[in-house]
Each structure stands twice: as C-alpha cells, then as structure tokens.
Design a protein around this motif. Structure first.
Motif, PDB file in Angstrom:
ATOM      1  N   ASP A  91      -4.272  -3.070  -6.248  1.00 52.47           N
ATOM      2  CA  ASP A  91      -3.564  -4.292  -6.450  1.00 52.47           C
ATOM      3  C   ASP A  91      -2.250  -3.674  -7.233  1.00 52.47           C
ATOM      4  O   ASP A  91      -0.768  -3.662  -7.404  1.00 52.47           O
ATOM      5  N   ASN A 148       0.612   0.887   4.405  1.00 48.43           N
ATOM      6  CA  ASN A 148       0.471   0.484   3.636  1.00 48.43           C
ATOM      7  C   ASN A 148      -1.281   0.533   3.606  1.00 48.43           C
ATOM      8  O   ASN A 148      -1.739   0.405   2.260  1.00 48.43           O
ATOM      9  N   ILE A 207      -0.677  -0.540  -6.610  1.00 55.65           N
ATOM     10  CA  ILE A 207       0.704  -0.795  -5.576  1.00 55.65           C
ATOM     11  C   ILE A 207       1.668  -1.070  -6.018  1.00 55.65           C
ATOM     12  O   ILE A 207       2.584  -1.309  -5.904  1.00 55.65           O
ATOM     13  N   ARG A 219      -2.646   2.298  -0.060  1.00 58.71           N
ATOM     14  CA  ARG A 219      -4.097   2.209  -0.545  1.00 58.71           C
ATOM     15  C   ARG A 219      -4.890   3.337  -0.506  1.00 58.71           C
ATOM     16  O   ARG A 219      -5.048   3.107  -1.861  1.00 58.71           O
TER      17      ARG A 219
END
Length: 501
Positions: A475, A328, A478, A332
């Motif tokens: 966000d 993760n 992603i 990011r």
C-alpha cells in the motif's frame, strides 16, 4: 551531383548510347563532348574535396578543422595510453628509424557501441598534427561493381591531397564500421565487398615509411570476429586496441566533462550517479546529462538537481514514461511483483536496491533499479544464482499471492535463461565443461529447467515468511509510486520489526 548521381550515370549512359547506335545515329560527337565535359568536371573537383571530408563531410574552406584532444575524452585511460604509444611512431619518425623499427600502418579500435572509438580517432589527428579524413564502411557499398574500390582510391588520394595543401607531414584515414567491407571472404563467391576489401589491402600495402605524407589507417568495429584475417595480420592493422565500457572512475570523469556547461544544484552528487550507471557507455552518460538538463528545463528550474539526474538514469535505461493507465488490481499486482524483486535483492545482496518504481517506462509497468556494491567482471556460481533469484523474485511473489504468474514475468525469465546459459557455457553446472555445440537441445533444456525450477522454489521459500512485509509495504509503494533505495530499506526494516518481535 546527388549521392547516387555517379552510379545512375554509369548505368544509364551505356544504354542511351546503345539505343542511339541502334537507330543509326552517329554517337562519336556525343562521346567527344562527354569526354571533354568529364575532364573539365574532374579538374574542377580535384581542386576541392573528393567527397570524404573530415568527419564524413566536405572540408571547410576557411581555416583548419578543430579536432578534440585526448583530455576532452572522459575515461578510457588505458586505451588512450596505448593509442598514444602507437601514435608516437608517427610523430617520432626519425628516431624510430635509428632502431630499424617498422612504422605502424594501421590501428584497429574495437569495443561496444558508444565507447568513444570515433572520438579517439579524431583526437589522434590533433595529437599527431595530422589531417583527418574519415568515412563509414557503408559508404563504400553500392550496387555497381567497382564503385567501392574506386571510393577507396579516392579516400587515399584525398588524404594525400589535403596533407599537401595544409603542409602536413602525416594524414590519418579513419574508417568506421570497417566490418561492413572487411568481413571474412567466402570462397567461390564474387562480391562487390571483396573488390572493395582487396583495394583497401592494396592501398595499405602501398604505404611506405619513406612516402610523404605518411599515412596511418585507423578503423573501428564492434565485431572484430567478423573481420577477414588478411586485415588483422601484422603489416596491415598492427595494433588492436580495445575500447571498453568505462569503470566507475571513468564514468565519473565523463559525467564531469558533460556537466561543465550545465548548472548543477549544490549538493548534487555525480559520484552517486557514477555508482548507479554500471555498464553505461560514454554515449549513454552524455545522453543522461542532456536528459537531466531537459528535465530541469521542463520543470522550469534554474539548476539540475539530483532528482533530475535520477530521472535521467531511468530514461536512458528504460525509456520515457508512458501514459498507460492500469486498474487498481493490476497496479497492486505490479507492486507485489516489483516488491518481490526488491525484497529478494535485499535478502541476497543487502544495500543493492537503488530505486523501486511503479511508473510505466518503455514496455515495463514498473521496475527496480539495482546498483552494484562493487563492480565485478568475474562471476562465481553463487553470484550468478543470486542474480537469478533476484530475477525470479517478481514471479515468485505473484505465485505466493495469486497462485499463478502473469505475462509481466516474461522479461525476467529471459534474463534468467541468459544467466543459466552463461553458467552452462562457463562449466558451472552438472554438465561439466562443454561447448554449446556438444550439448543437444534436449540436454540443454533439461539442465536449464532443472536449475531454474530449483532456484524458483528457493526464491519462494525465502519470500514466504515475509508475506506480512509484502502486505504492509504494497500500500505504501502504491501511494508513493516511487521510492529510493534508502526509503525502501527503511520501510523494510519497519515492517520486519513486528514479525521478529
């Protein structure tokens, strides 16, 4: 006989004969049988092909080979027009004699790989109703001295034989990758390449307009600067025709040609694809349409959609998707890096982002695909600096959020250094108008570092006020993984609104 059978026999037979003589055996009967056998083999081969058939293989026994026409080759209108004009000298033979015009002996096609040089040569055979004999430069390079020169003679002999057999008045001999055998000769060295080149020059000098059939030599190369000056002078390769990468109109033409046998979904826009494929060659565009059809087949759909075409553009540019799995935090970081590129591009060149993706392709963990608002072939200092800012946007975003950079910026820095080098060689820096050899490594490094440091700080300063936009958009990126240019611009507009209110 295998490809290297002749060379093996040439090397082995003398050794065997010498050994037999050494042990006292009479070799005259063996020599006599060998001469008779070779003569019979030569007579049989002379009735067929010599080894260089149309397109590099043997000639077909039934009917004449079908060559493509100029209309079947997309784009390259200027090159086709210039080539037709040169080929008219071969067609209008009697007419040009009245004006005392010397017929052309050779046409050299130059340009990047995949632009259609070989296709143009084959279309020339159809246009002039000539037999077509082709070979690659690498086919003439062997370890035994004299083999390449012999193959050159065979190539010209085959052209004349095939023309007589098919009752044609002219023949086109096409040599691809001629730089392999036609490179600049170095004084004091004796190479097999030189003998092959000398034989080619001799054969070209032996071409006369009164000969029947008339012979035209065509050759292709990606590296014209490597060729020997004796090949390039008038009387040898008289015409040099550049076959460049197609412009938008040419790309659209090529895409339509390769889309004829593919079921495109209603509303599919090839013009949009043509706009997104700046600097694509004809071969890449053909591959793009083929990959789009493969994606449609993989999805078990009846038609090729715009999404399939977009995926095919990425495949040709970046390679196939990989199975790399990132954690993760790394995902990011990649998203912020790509947003840095995309936001920088929209700030310095609004509307230029075509796609933002986090899907790993080739060696990249993510990428931003750009499309030029208009095609350019001349670049100003400001334009190049904007390109460098876009390239540095990813690294600048990482420094803003992580106070450091990662190895993911390596390719970006290589691109930025190349752009800076272009600026220096074009006289667009404080070094003035210089040649690369005039500048020491220290001076070059100092100038490059100064430009890159200045533009990197400019990029960070430009992106810092948009930190909120990054935090809100990362966000979404992603989650979506891939966004089109219009989706990204709408997202950017929404997230910029609160800061401007």
């Amino acid at each position: 006989m295998s490809k290297y059978g002749k060379e093996i026999i040439i090397g082995v037979v003398p050794v065997v004969l010498a050994f037999l003589m050494y042990i006292g055996m009479n070799v005259l009967p063996i020599l006599l049988i060998g001469v008779i056998g070779f003569s019979l083999l030569y007579m049989v081969r002379s009735k067929g092909t010599i080894g260089f058939g149309a397109g590099g293989g043997k000639a077909k026994s039934k009917g004449a080979p079908k060559y493509m026409t100029f209309e079947e080759i997309g784009g390259q209108e200027r090159a086709k027009s210039e080539l037709k004009e040169a080929l008219d000298f071969l067609i209008r033979h009697e007419e040009i004699q009245k004006f005392g015009i010397r017929p052309l002996k050779g046409i050299l096609l130059t340009g990047p790989p995949g632009t259609g040089k070989t296709l143009l040569a084959k279309a020339s055979a159809h246009y002039t109703d000539s037999v077509f004999v082709s070979a690659s430069g690498s086919e003439f390079v062997e370890m035994y001295v004299g083999v390449g020169a012999s193959r050159i003679r065979d190539l010209f002999k085959e052209a004349r034989t095939k023309a007589a057999k098919e009752n044609k008045d002219s023949a086109i001999i096409f040599i691809d990758e001629i730089d392999v055998i036609g490179g600049k000769r170095e004084g004091g060295q004796h190479r097999e390449y030189d003998q092959t080149l000398n034989q080619l020059l001799t054969e070209m000098d032996g071409i006369h307009s009164s000969d029947a059939p008339r012979i035209l030599i065509m050759a292709a190369t990606n590296r014209k600067e490597m060729l020997d000056s004796a090949l390039l002078r008038p009387g040898r390769f008289d015409r040099h025709i550049g076959v460049d990468l197609p412009d938008k109109k040419g790309r659209l033409h090529i895409l339509r040609i390769h889309a004829k046998n593919k079921p495109l979904a209603p509303g599919t826009s090839l013009e949009r694809v043509a706009s997104e494929t700046f600097h694509f060659s004809g071969a890449q565009l053909e591959s793009l349409m083929n990959e789009a059809a493969i994606y449609a087949l993989r999805d078990e759909q009846e038609e090729v959609t715009q999404e399939h075409l977009s995926m095919a553009v990425d495949k040709v540019l970046m390679g196939e998707k990989t199975d790399r799995e990132t954690n993760n935090e790394e995902r990011r970081r990649v998203a912020l890096h790509e947003l840095g590129h995309a936001i920088s591009a929209e700030l310095v060149r609004p509307g230029s982002v075509s796609q933002v993706s986090l899907a790993p392709r080739g060696g990249a963990l993510g990428y931003v695909r750009h499309q030029p608002l208009q095609e350019r072939y001349l670049y100003t200092k400001d334009f190049i600096e904007d390109q460098i800012v876009i390239a540095l946007g990813g690294a600048a975003a990482e420094e803003i959020f992580y106070n450091g950079r990662s190895t993911g910026s390596r390719g970006d820095f290589e691109q930025a250094l190349q752009l800076v080098g272009n600026m220096i060689e074009s006289g667009l820096t404080s070094l003035g108008i210089v040649e690369r050899q005039m500048v020491t490594r220290e001076e070059w490094t100092k100038a490059s570092s100064g430009i890159l440091d200045e533009l990197f700080e400019r990029t960070k300063t430009m992106l810092l006020p948009l930190r909120y936009v990054f935090e809100q958009a990362v966000d979404t990126l992603i989650q979506e993984e891939m966004m089109t240019g219009s989706q990204f611009r709408e997202l950017l507009r929404q997230f910029k609104t609160p800061t401007s209110a």
